[in-house]
Design a protein around this motif. Sequence first.
Motif: not given
Length: 491
Positions: A189, A203-204, A227, A275-276, A290-291
């Motif tokens: 992450r 990555p979102e 992204s 989750d991120g 997200s990352h």
Amino acid sequence: MGAVEDPSIALPSDPRRLDDLGDQPRVVIIGGGPGGYEAALTAARHGADVLLIEERGLGGAAVLTDVVPSKTLIATAEVLDQVSTSEDLGIRDADDLSHPTAQSLTVDLAAVNARVRELAAAQSADIHRSLDEAGVQVIDGRGRLLGPDEVEVLDAAGQQIARCRAEVVLLAVGARPRELETAACDGERILNWTQLYGLPTLPEHLIVVGSGVTGAEFASAYRALGSEVTLVSSRDQVLPGTDADAAEVLENAFTRRGVTVRSRSRAAAARRTEDGVVVTLTDGTEIVGSHALMALGGIPRTVDLGLEAAGVRVKDSGHIDTDRVSRTSVRGIYAAGDCTGVYPLASVAAMQGRIAMHHALGDAVSPLIAAQVSSAIFTSPEIAVVGVSEEDVRSGAAQGEVMVLGLETNPRAKMQGMREGFVKLIVRPGSHTVIGAVVVAARASELILPYALAVTHRLTAEQVAGTLTVYPSITGSLAEVARRQALTLED
């Protein structure tokens, strides 16, 4: 992308002198990146016995984790970036005329990254073959100085597996990513620039910390791939130290493409969530994504290299101190590449390595001339520069006249739907000699060559202007700005 195997010299099971295995290597090179392998090839062509020691794979970071991988990823992003504007050229989706083709495409990042790794490994293998054909001995291990003319080879556990004497030593150990203690990179992450190529999915929302060359390139690429991107910049403008007009064009392109730039902001920490990630700025603001990519520059790999034992002088930054022919403070020891802090460019590292070997082996050699170094930033649009900058002229560090020509009137640019870009030429008053240039355009990295030749060979604006160019072409604007510059100076 591990170390290249099958070294071309067999090591004994117990530490022995390499000169017990055959002729004593005359040139020992520690590091197999561009500076190291180019130096090895140069020395071998001069008939020297050459030993190259590399622990992470031939090609170094430039081939395995930096230049080749990043530019391969960017090449994929460029395709999507071009297609995203295809509607302007009259191209429509065959199934839905209301949407441009790019919106119907998806990115398989796992496949993209697999291709990135394959190309990097193939390039590393090509380098290994070139070295083998040249007769260079290659050892998989870590090299360290034992003194001014002696080197040891260590295995992964730090145990000595061999040692040898050398008449000439070249240090080309590169650099590693700089990280924040409060933002430990885990490769999942929170990532540094070597860890991106293992991501299985796009990555979102990628938070890029650092707006230098690396940060700007990845922000541009991942936005083109699809992204959401937030770029955290500690400066007023992205790409500090780069031509201000070029940086402004890129910022405008970022805005148009939907990249969020947080100027005058500095990251204090980054942490994983379920989750991120959350990146915390020094003012307490938190950015959720997200990352996170930590693009904070590099640190030279000079720790535990034996520099003190050999008497090699090191700068406060940890970089090895060298002169313009790559000599260190110790006779017979040279250094090249990112560990010297001269320029973090593969082309410069390679040139430093070649210069070092020519000098060490008694050839006539021209020193590295900073004013002739060209470089490029692989964003969209690309930015390429060479020689004296406009800031040098404004500050009085150099005497020059500046001429700028936008690409909006260039016919080829119109045909290709290019929305941003310009060429800038800087010439010396009186002689009209070209001393600097900037190109902002698609493929600027290729377009800068005519200006680099002009700077290197001291061509005048009139000589550049008098060179025939293809019509229509972007290079037409390179000659046109020189023509306008020459006319202005005559008036």
